[in-house]
Design a protein around this motif. Structure first.
Motif, PDB file in Angstrom:
ATOM      1  N   PRO A 132       0.813  -1.218   0.000  1.00 17.80           N
ATOM      2  CA  PRO A 132       0.000   0.000   0.000  1.00 17.80           C
ATOM      3  C   PRO A 132       0.846   1.267   0.000  1.00 17.80           C
ATOM      4  O   PRO A 132       1.855   1.368   0.711  1.00 17.80           O
ATOM      5  N   ALA A 133       0.428   2.231  -0.807  1.00 17.41           N
ATOM      6  CA  ALA A 133       1.125   3.516  -0.858  1.00 17.41           C
ATOM      7  C   ALA A 133       0.817   4.356   0.368  1.00 17.41           C
ATOM      8  O   ALA A 133       1.602   5.224   0.758  1.00 17.41           O
ATOM      9  N   GLU A 134      -0.334   4.098   0.975  1.00 16.36           N
ATOM     10  CA  GLU A 134      -0.762   4.841   2.158  1.00 16.36           C
ATOM     11  C   GLU A 134      -0.936   3.884   3.322  1.00 16.36           C
ATOM     12  O   GLU A 134      -1.553   2.824   3.180  1.00 16.36           O
ATOM     13  N   LEU A 135      -0.396   4.254   4.468  1.00 12.68           N
ATOM     14  CA  LEU A 135      -0.501   3.410   5.651  1.00 12.68           C
ATOM     15  C   LEU A 135      -1.806   3.718   6.384  1.00 12.68           C
ATOM     16  O   LEU A 135      -1.908   4.678   7.148  1.00 12.68           O
ATOM     17  N   ARG A 136      -2.794   2.898   6.119  1.00 14.15           N
ATOM     18  CA  ARG A 136      -4.104   3.015   6.776  1.00 14.15           C
ATOM     19  C   ARG A 136      -4.770   1.646   6.722  1.00 14.15           C
ATOM     20  O   ARG A 136      -4.401   0.788   5.911  1.00 14.15           O
ATOM     21  N   ASP A 137      -5.743   1.429   7.570  1.00 15.28           N
ATOM     22  CA  ASP A 137      -6.494   0.179   7.531  1.00 15.28           C
ATOM     23  C   ASP A 137      -7.251   0.104   6.209  1.00 15.28           C
ATOM     24  O   ASP A 137      -7.918   1.073   5.813  1.00 15.28           O
ATOM     25  N   GLN A 138      -7.137  -1.035   5.530  1.00 12.32           N
ATOM     26  CA  GLN A 138      -7.759  -1.158   4.214  1.00 12.32           C
ATOM     27  C   GLN A 138      -7.922  -2.614   3.828  1.00 12.32           C
ATOM     28  O   GLN A 138      -7.280  -3.499   4.399  1.00 12.32           O
ATOM     29  N   LYS A 139      -8.786  -2.848   2.824  1.00 17.00           N
ATOM     30  CA  LYS A 139      -8.966  -4.175   2.254  1.00 17.00           C
ATOM     31  C   LYS A 139      -8.374  -4.179   0.852  1.00 17.00           C
ATOM     32  O   LYS A 139      -8.504  -3.204   0.111  1.00 17.00           O
ATOM     33  N   VAL A 140      -7.724  -5.281   0.501  1.00 17.07           N
ATOM     34  CA  VAL A 140      -7.105  -5.397  -0.817  1.00 17.07           C
ATOM     35  C   VAL A 140      -7.488  -6.742  -1.425  1.00 17.07           C
ATOM     36  O   VAL A 140      -7.845  -7.685  -0.712  1.00 17.07           O
ATOM     37  N   THR A 141      -7.410  -6.800  -2.734  1.00 18.92           N
ATOM     38  CA  THR A 141      -7.619  -8.053  -3.443  1.00 18.92           C
ATOM     39  C   THR A 141      -6.262  -8.639  -3.794  1.00 18.92           C
ATOM     40  O   THR A 141      -5.449  -7.979  -4.442  1.00 18.92           O
ATOM     41  N   ALA A 142      -6.008  -9.843  -3.339  1.00 16.90           N
ATOM     42  CA  ALA A 142      -4.718 -10.496  -3.557  1.00 16.90           C
ATOM     43  C   ALA A 142      -4.833 -11.546  -4.659  1.00 16.90           C
ATOM     44  O   ALA A 142      -5.880 -12.188  -4.808  1.00 16.90           O
TER      45      ALA A 142
END
Length: 331
Positions: free
Chosen positions: A125-135
């Protein structure tokens, strides 16, 4: 991992032949303590490239599809959730040259009976925050059949993935395809013998490889697409030594451990000697798990004291691991 095998590994580590000693100037120092109450079984660690001073880690089994970013004070600064992933036994994490984090769901508490394991990859992630991603999920099999493993290393130049199996009598280093395919099966082929390994990492320039066990670690030069052993490294006494990574600038390695509020230790590296024989040489690397029984640097070769400490650790590891891991046999 399981209590009995952990204890056996520790004993074999003590009895294994001594290797080239760690450099006298090298001594691990505590870097930070993991503060997050959710991180109780940190099993892998990787230094961020996008965020200086930040490290990515994850729990072992029984947690969920989560990867945590922690800063130099051990505070969690972001939690990444992998959509649609139901992990089985996540053991390792590595950063590739494509800017993606690779998560190794490669553990096998049934001692090598699962026909396939998986690697998940997603952009750092480019930004450090809580997030959901598709792997992206990659299916992995070994050319010589199922096995337990806890180390996944993605080469920072070629992008090729490697897995080190974990075996009491010495494991193997397995090389994946030149490019992982998200469809079909990715077959990993054995290219070298290695010791008992709980994690591994390439240096940022791809020229070195570190493989660690519970109580020791080996440093290799990476030449011609394979490892050539340089020497053993000093390892801190940890509750259950599970993870290792190079620092982002390649001047140090960092060691992590399972356990609530576990410490991460930093070892500044001295200059390396010339490589010894390749790890694939007959019987060499597999002869003793995780390096050997050389006394840590600066202790005047007092192997007896360290042997006693490690024997005590065997009992601790056996008791704790049996209580925490035994319930996973039916996973």
């Amino acid at each position: 991992m399981r209590g009995g095998t952990a204890a056996t590994a520790a004993l074999l580590t003590l009895l294994g032949p001594a290797a080239l000693p760690a450099a006298a100037s090298e001594r691990p120092e505590r870097a930070f303590t993991l503060q997050d109450k959710r991180i109780t079984e940190s099993s892998g660690i990787a230094a961020s490239r996008a965020h200086p001073g930040v490290y990515w880690t994850h729990n072992d089994s029984d947690d969920g599809p989560y990867v945590y970013a922690v800063d130099g004070e051990g505070r969690t600064v972001a939690t990444v959730t992998l959509r649609g992933i139901d992990p089985r036994d996540v053991e390792a994490i590595s950063l590739g040259p494509d800017g993606r984090l690779y998560v190794g769901d490669i553990g096998d508490n049934l001692d090598g009976t699962w026909p396939e394991v998986w690697i998940y990859a997603f952009p750092e992630p480019a930004e450090l925050r809580d997030q959901k991603v598709t792997a992206v999920r990659y299916k992995v099999r070994y050319e010589d059949g199922p096995r337990d493993a806890e180390a996944l290393m993605v080469h920072p130049v070629t992008g090729r993935a490697y897995i080190a199996s974990k075996k009491q009598s010495g494991g193997g280093l397995y090389q994946g395809p030149e490019v992982l395919s998200p469809s079909g099966v990715n077959t990993f082929r054995r290219i070298a013998d290695v010791p008992w390994v709980t994690d591994g990492a390439f240096s940022p320039d791809g020229g070195r490889l570190v493989l660690r066990g519970y109580f020791s670690a080996d440093l290799y030069a990476w030449e011609g697409g394979g490892p050539k052993r340089l020497r053993d490294l000093d390892v801190p006494f940890q509750r259950q030594g599970e993870s290792v990574t190079f620092s982002a600038d390649g001047t140090a390695v960092l060691y992590g451990s399972e356990g609530a509020r576990s410490d991460v230790w930093r070892l500044a590296l001295a200059a390396d000697p010339a490589p010894s024989a390749p790890a694939a040489a007959s019987g060499q690397a597999g002869a003793a798990p995780a390096g050997g029984a050389a006394a840590p640097a600066g202790d005047g070769g007092d192997g007896g004291g360290h042997a006693l400490a490690a024997l005590i650790a065997v009992a601790v590891v056996l008791g704790l691991a049996s209580l925490r891991k035994g319930r996973r046999k039916s996973s």
